[in-house]
Design a protein around this motif. Structure first.
Motif, PDB file in Angstrom:
ATOM      1  N   SER A  12      -0.236   1.692  27.884  1.00  0.00           N
ATOM      2  CA  SER A  12       0.188   1.587  29.272  1.00  0.00           C
ATOM      3  C   SER A  12       1.510   0.814  29.309  1.00  0.00           C
ATOM      4  N   PRO A  13       2.421   1.153  30.221  1.00  0.00           N
ATOM      5  CA  PRO A  13       3.688   0.410  30.291  1.00  0.00           C
ATOM      6  C   PRO A  13       3.450  -1.027  30.723  1.00  0.00           C
ATOM      7  N   SER A  14       4.192  -1.951  30.114  1.00  0.00           N
ATOM      8  CA  SER A  14       4.136  -3.358  30.480  1.00  0.00           C
ATOM      9  C   SER A  14       5.482  -3.765  31.067  1.00  0.00           C
ATOM     10  N   THR A  15       5.461  -4.553  32.121  1.00  0.00           N
ATOM     11  CA  THR A  15       6.677  -4.930  32.824  1.00  0.00           C
ATOM     12  C   THR A  15       7.219  -6.249  32.288  1.00  0.00           C
ATOM     13  N   ILE A  16       8.529  -6.270  32.027  1.00  0.00           N
ATOM     14  CA  ILE A  16       9.213  -7.465  31.532  1.00  0.00           C
ATOM     15  C   ILE A  16      10.420  -7.724  32.424  1.00  0.00           C
ATOM     16  N   THR A  41       0.806  -1.218   0.000  1.00  0.00           N
ATOM     17  CA  THR A  41       0.000   0.000   0.000  1.00  0.00           C
ATOM     18  C   THR A  41       0.842   1.274   0.000  1.00  0.00           C
ATOM     19  N   LYS A  42       2.169   1.090   0.033  1.00  0.00           N
ATOM     20  CA  LYS A  42       3.085   2.235   0.101  1.00  0.00           C
ATOM     21  C   LYS A  42       2.717   3.152   1.286  1.00  0.00           C
ATOM     22  N   SER A  43       2.371   2.531   2.411  1.00  0.00           N
ATOM     23  CA  SER A  43       1.953   3.262   3.606  1.00  0.00           C
ATOM     24  C   SER A  43       3.036   3.190   4.677  1.00  0.00           C
ATOM     25  N   PHE A  44       3.033   4.189   5.552  1.00  0.00           N
ATOM     26  CA  PHE A  44       3.975   4.220   6.665  1.00  0.00           C
ATOM     27  C   PHE A  44       3.204   4.238   7.982  1.00  0.00           C
ATOM     28  N   VAL A  45       3.712   3.515   8.961  1.00  0.00           N
ATOM     29  CA  VAL A  45       3.203   3.572  10.328  1.00  0.00           C
ATOM     30  C   VAL A  45       4.375   3.967  11.222  1.00  0.00           C
ATOM     31  N   ASP A  46       4.163   4.984  12.053  1.00  0.00           N
ATOM     32  CA  ASP A  46       5.239   5.499  12.902  1.00  0.00           C
ATOM     33  C   ASP A  46       4.905   5.298  14.379  1.00  0.00           C
ATOM     34  N   ASN A  47       5.855   4.733  15.105  1.00  0.00           N
ATOM     35  CA  ASN A  47       5.700   4.502  16.536  1.00  0.00           C
ATOM     36  C   ASN A  47       6.952   4.951  17.270  1.00  0.00           C
ATOM     37  N   LEU A  48       6.819   5.118  18.565  1.00  0.00           N
ATOM     38  CA  LEU A  48       7.956   5.197  19.461  1.00  0.00           C
ATOM     39  C   LEU A  48       7.907   3.975  20.366  1.00  0.00           C
ATOM     40  N   VAL A  49       9.051   3.338  20.583  1.00  0.00           N
ATOM     41  CA  VAL A  49       9.149   2.237  21.534  1.00  0.00           C
ATOM     42  C   VAL A  49      10.127   2.656  22.620  1.00  0.00           C
ATOM     43  N   ILE A  50       9.660   2.600  23.871  1.00  0.00           N
ATOM     44  CA  ILE A  50      10.446   3.104  25.005  1.00  0.00           C
ATOM     45  C   ILE A  50      10.684   1.969  25.989  1.00  0.00           C
ATOM     46  N   GLU A  51      11.940   1.754  26.342  1.00  0.00           N
ATOM     47  CA  GLU A  51      12.318   0.770  27.348  1.00  0.00           C
ATOM     48  C   GLU A  51      12.956   1.500  28.529  1.00  0.00           C
ATOM     49  N   GLU A  52      12.426   1.273  29.720  1.00  0.00           N
ATOM     50  CA  GLU A  52      12.949   1.923  30.922  1.00  0.00           C
ATOM     51  C   GLU A  52      13.231   0.877  31.997  1.00  0.00           C
ATOM     52  N   VAL A  53      14.492   0.770  32.417  1.00  0.00           N
ATOM     53  CA  VAL A  53      14.853  -0.148  33.495  1.00  0.00           C
ATOM     54  C   VAL A  53      14.316   0.414  34.807  1.00  0.00           C
ATOM     55  N   THR A  54      13.577  -0.421  35.540  1.00  0.00           N
ATOM     56  CA  THR A  54      12.953   0.046  36.782  1.00  0.00           C
ATOM     57  C   THR A  54      13.549  -0.603  38.025  1.00  0.00           C
ATOM     58  N   ASP A  55      14.210  -1.764  37.880  1.00  0.00           N
ATOM     59  CA  ASP A  55      14.807  -2.398  39.054  1.00  0.00           C
ATOM     60  C   ASP A  55      15.827  -3.444  38.609  1.00  0.00           C
ATOM     61  N   VAL A  56      16.810  -3.682  39.470  1.00  0.00           N
ATOM     62  CA  VAL A  56      17.831  -4.707  39.249  1.00  0.00           C
ATOM     63  C   VAL A  56      17.871  -5.580  40.493  1.00  0.00           C
ATOM     64  N   TYR A  57      17.910  -6.912  40.297  1.00  0.00           N
ATOM     65  CA  TYR A  57      17.818  -7.846  41.410  1.00  0.00           C
ATOM     66  C   TYR A  57      19.133  -8.610  41.591  1.00  0.00           C
ATOM     67  N   SER A  58      19.332  -9.102  42.807  1.00  0.00           N
ATOM     68  CA  SER A  58      20.570  -9.792  43.152  1.00  0.00           C
ATOM     69  C   SER A  58      20.699 -11.165  42.504  1.00  0.00           C
ATOM     70  N   ASN A  59      19.592 -11.693  41.951  1.00  0.00           N
ATOM     71  CA  ASN A  59      19.642 -13.014  41.316  1.00  0.00           C
ATOM     72  C   ASN A  59      20.056 -12.953  39.850  1.00  0.00           C
ATOM     73  N   GLY A  60      20.520 -11.788  39.397  1.00  0.00           N
ATOM     74  CA  GLY A  60      21.003 -11.665  38.023  1.00  0.00           C
ATOM     75  C   GLY A  60      19.928 -11.307  37.013  1.00  0.00           C
ATOM     76  N   THR A  61      18.778 -10.848  37.490  1.00  0.00           N
ATOM     77  CA  THR A  61      17.725 -10.401  36.584  1.00  0.00           C
ATOM     78  C   THR A  61      17.461  -8.915  36.796  1.00  0.00           C
ATOM     79  N   PHE A  62      16.779  -8.328  35.845  1.00  0.00           N
ATOM     80  CA  PHE A  62      16.354  -6.933  36.000  1.00  0.00           C
ATOM     81  C   PHE A  62      14.956  -6.777  35.435  1.00  0.00           C
ATOM     82  N   GLU A  63      14.330  -5.691  35.800  1.00  0.00           N
ATOM     83  CA  GLU A  63      12.949  -5.405  35.416  1.00  0.00           C
ATOM     84  C   GLU A  63      12.936  -4.138  34.571  1.00  0.00           C
TER      85      GLU A  63
END
Length: 202
Positions: free
Chosen positions: A49-53, A12-34
């Motif tokens: 809405s922000p989703s937590t990973i 369709t020769k169309s464009f879709v524009d987004n922003l993708v934002i990643e923000e670190v919110t916590d770091v854990y002692s077991n070697g993982t982060f949020e």
């Protein structure tokens, strides 16, 4: 980190524009982060809405960061292989398939480990390019601690992904390729979050 994502729909020769934002919110002692992931749908002035990973600190599976760039193979949810190297600049390639449709990923990374650009080609079942999504780095406080997230004004809460049908003609939305296009544009972050939450339950 903040990326501008522009997806070009070939048919369709169309464009879709987004922003993708990643923000670190916590770091854990077991070697993982949020971290939180948020998508801004620029075509509609809407924000999700922000989703937590949760991710691995030493070898992130999803977060846009590649530790120790220059390794021949990077273990991620979609494994990456080094295909080009010029000085401290590296290009990685990854491939995944959904049915007969392929997604080919290229990560352009310098010595910081933060991709300055990510390009995703969606390949149809006949080998044709259906869409091209280009992620361009806007800001990263992993590179510069002074950098801040930049959001456009007057954003509304996202109302869902069904409105995308208004952007494309029915000839596109009735094909499997269209669903992968929409998956590539928006649903990847959503489905990743769902998968991660299900994994945490078991």
């Amino acid at each position: 980190m903040e990326y501008h994502v522009q997806t070009y729909i070939v048919s369709t020769k169309s464009f879709v524009d987004n922003l993708v934002i990643e923000e670190v919110t916590d770091v854990y002692s077991n070697g993982t982060f949020e971290f939180n992931i948020t998508t801004v749908f620029l075509n509609f002035s809407e924000i999700s809405s922000p989703s937590t990973i949760f991710d691995n600190l030493t070898c992130p599976m999803l977060f846009y960061y590649i530790p120790h760039p220059g390794k021949e193979v990077v273990d991620r949810q979609i494994p990456l292989t080094l295909v080009n190297e010029t000085g401290n600049y590296y290009v990685y390639e990854g491939v995944s398939y959904i049915g007969y449709v392929g997604l080919r990923y290229y990560y352009y990374v310098n010595s910081t480990g933060v991709p300055s650009r990510i390009v995703i080609y969606q390949i149809g079942e006949n080998g044709e390019v259906v869409s091209v999504s280009t992620y361009t780095l806007i800001s990263s406080n992993l590179i510069n601690s002074e950098e801040k997230i930049i959001l456009p004004p007057n954003l509304r809460p996202a109302s869902g992904i069904t409105y995308l049908g208004n952007l494309f003609p029915s000839s596109l939305t009735n094909t499997i390729g269209s669903y992968i296009v929409l998956f590539n544009i928006i649903a990847i972050p959503i489905l990743i979050v769902i998968k991660r939450k299900l994994m945490r339950k078991y």
